[in-house]
Design a protein around this motif. Structure first.
Motif, mmCIF file in Angstrom:
data_model
loop_
_atom_site.group_PDB
_atom_site.id
_atom_site.type_symbol
_atom_site.label_atom_id
_atom_site.label_comp_id
_atom_site.label_asym_id
_atom_site.label_seq_id
_atom_site.Cartn_x
_atom_site.Cartn_y
_atom_site.Cartn_z
ATOM 1 N N ILE A 80 0.874 -1.173 0.000
ATOM 2 C CA ILE A 80 0.000 0.000 0.000
ATOM 3 C C ILE A 80 0.917 1.232 0.000
ATOM 4 N N VAL A 81 0.666 2.154 -0.899
ATOM 5 C CA VAL A 81 1.532 3.328 -1.053
ATOM 6 C C VAL A 81 1.527 4.179 0.216
ATOM 7 N N ILE A 82 2.733 4.553 0.659
ATOM 8 C CA ILE A 82 2.877 5.476 1.789
ATOM 9 C C ILE A 82 3.359 6.834 1.285
ATOM 10 N N GLY A 83 4.478 6.850 0.552
ATOM 11 C CA GLY A 83 4.994 8.127 0.073
ATOM 12 C C GLY A 83 6.373 8.005 -0.540
ATOM 13 N N GLU A 84 7.116 9.110 -0.480
ATOM 14 C CA GLU A 84 8.424 9.194 -1.113
ATOM 15 C C GLU A 84 9.456 9.750 -0.137
ATOM 16 N N VAL A 85 10.639 9.138 -0.123
ATOM 17 C CA VAL A 85 11.731 9.599 0.732
ATOM 18 C C VAL A 85 12.197 10.973 0.239
ATOM 19 N N THR A 86 12.280 11.939 1.163
ATOM 20 C CA THR A 86 12.778 13.265 0.782
ATOM 21 C C THR A 86 14.146 13.560 1.381
ATOM 22 N N LYS A 87 14.507 12.842 2.449
ATOM 23 C CA LYS A 87 15.780 13.121 3.111
ATOM 24 C C LYS A 87 16.271 11.851 3.801
ATOM 25 N N VAL A 88 17.580 11.640 3.759
ATOM 26 C CA VAL A 88 18.201 10.506 4.445
ATOM 27 C C VAL A 88 19.321 11.059 5.320
ATOM 28 N N THR A 89 19.326 10.688 6.589
ATOM 29 C CA THR A 89 20.366 11.128 7.518
ATOM 30 C C THR A 89 20.971 9.898 8.173
ATOM 31 N N GLU A 90 22.296 9.839 8.189
ATOM 32 C CA GLU A 90 22.953 8.692 8.808
ATOM 33 C C GLU A 90 23.510 9.093 10.165
ATOM 34 N N SER B 182 27.032 6.924 14.935
ATOM 35 C CA SER B 182 27.233 6.491 16.322
ATOM 36 C C SER B 182 26.214 5.429 16.726
ATOM 37 N N LYS B 183 25.017 5.487 16.148
ATOM 38 C CA LYS B 183 23.989 4.494 16.468
ATOM 39 C C LYS B 183 23.817 3.476 15.351
ATOM 40 N N SER B 184 24.608 3.596 14.284
ATOM 41 C CA SER B 184 24.469 2.734 13.110
ATOM 42 C C SER B 184 23.041 2.740 12.579
ATOM 43 N N LEU B 185 22.463 3.935 12.459
ATOM 44 C CA LEU B 185 21.096 4.061 11.981
ATOM 45 C C LEU B 185 21.021 5.013 10.801
ATOM 46 N N LYS B 186 20.110 4.704 9.888
ATOM 47 C CA LYS B 186 19.780 5.619 8.798
ATOM 48 C C LYS B 186 18.355 6.078 9.019
ATOM 49 N N TYR B 187 18.195 7.389 9.216
ATOM 50 C CA TYR B 187 16.872 7.974 9.395
ATOM 51 C C TYR B 187 16.360 8.483 8.053
ATOM 52 N N VAL B 188 15.061 8.394 7.844
ATOM 53 C CA VAL B 188 14.467 8.892 6.608
ATOM 54 C C VAL B 188 13.311 9.837 6.934
ATOM 55 N N VAL B 189 13.134 10.823 6.073
ATOM 56 C CA VAL B 189 11.950 11.678 6.110
ATOM 57 C C VAL B 189 11.160 11.320 4.867
ATOM 58 N N VAL B 190 9.852 11.076 5.048
ATOM 59 C CA VAL B 190 8.996 10.631 3.951
ATOM 60 C C VAL B 190 7.865 11.630 3.760
ATOM 61 N N LYS B 191 7.702 12.089 2.524
ATOM 62 C CA LYS B 191 6.556 12.937 2.182
ATOM 63 C C LYS B 191 5.421 11.994 1.820
ATOM 64 N N PRO B 192 4.333 11.990 2.620
ATOM 65 C CA PRO B 192 3.243 11.050 2.341
ATOM 66 C C PRO B 192 2.530 11.395 1.031
ATOM 67 N N ASN B 193 2.037 10.371 0.347
ATOM 68 C CA ASN B 193 1.231 10.587 -0.861
ATOM 69 C C ASN B 193 -0.094 11.246 -0.509
ATOM 70 N N VAL B 194 -0.625 10.900 0.669
ATOM 71 C CA VAL B 194 -1.904 11.456 1.122
ATOM 72 C C VAL B 194 -1.676 12.888 1.607
#
Length: 157
Positions: free
Chosen positions: A124-134, A137-149
């Motif tokens: 089911i469509v959620i949206g599109e990634v607009t930003k990726v931040t690594e 120190s926590k070995s994590l990749k954070y994402v910001v998603v612009k929702p389709n809705v």
């Protein structure tokens, strides 16, 4: 593709504020709506039903801070993550989350859909990634998603 019994409903009430995190819909148990029913519209995933009465139901949208949904990248179903909306991005109508593995190659422009884990069926469509931040120190990749809705104007679901 996910197909289930579908019920059309009008959004009859929304929370105050610019972005809708809680909605009340004109369909209830008499129409076949149950708690944890999905709420979608023509643009994609809106949220999930949290309370049902005979003629109406309440739902939280993906912008609600208690909402979380597991996702995958459309182009690579092995690359999965979790949307856990935080208040800073919610004020802008954006979703945020993180990848389950920091080695996943995720880029702005990637399309995001439900992964099938948890309550939400896959694709089911959620949206599109607009930003990726690594965060190394926590070995994590954070994402910001612009929702389709468009959560400013959810009127029919």
């Amino acid at each position: 593709k996910y197909v289930a019994n579908q019920v059309a409903a009008k959004v009859i009430s929304k929370n105050d504020g610019l972005w809708y995190t809680n909605i009340v819909m004109s369909a209830g148990s008499e129409d076949g709506v149950k708690e944890n029913s999905l709420v979608i519209n023509g643009d994609g995933l809106v949220g999930i039903v949290t309370e049902v009465s005979s003629n109406y139901s309440k739902a939280i949208t993906l912008l609600d801070t208690t909402s979380s949904v597991s996702f995958k990248l459309s182009r690579d179903s092995k690359s999965k993550g979790i949307i856990t909306t935080g208040t800073s991005n919610r004020e802008k109508g954006l979703l945020q989350g993180y990848m389950l593995d920091s080695d996943y190659d995720v880029l702005p422009g990637d399309s995001v859909v439900t992964s099938g884990l948890g309550l939400y069926p896959k694709d089911i469509v959620i949206g599109e990634v607009t930003k990726v931040t690594e965060d190394k120190s926590k070995s994590l990749k954070y994402v910001v998603v612009k929702p389709n809705v468009n959560f400013k104007s959810v009127d029919n679901v």
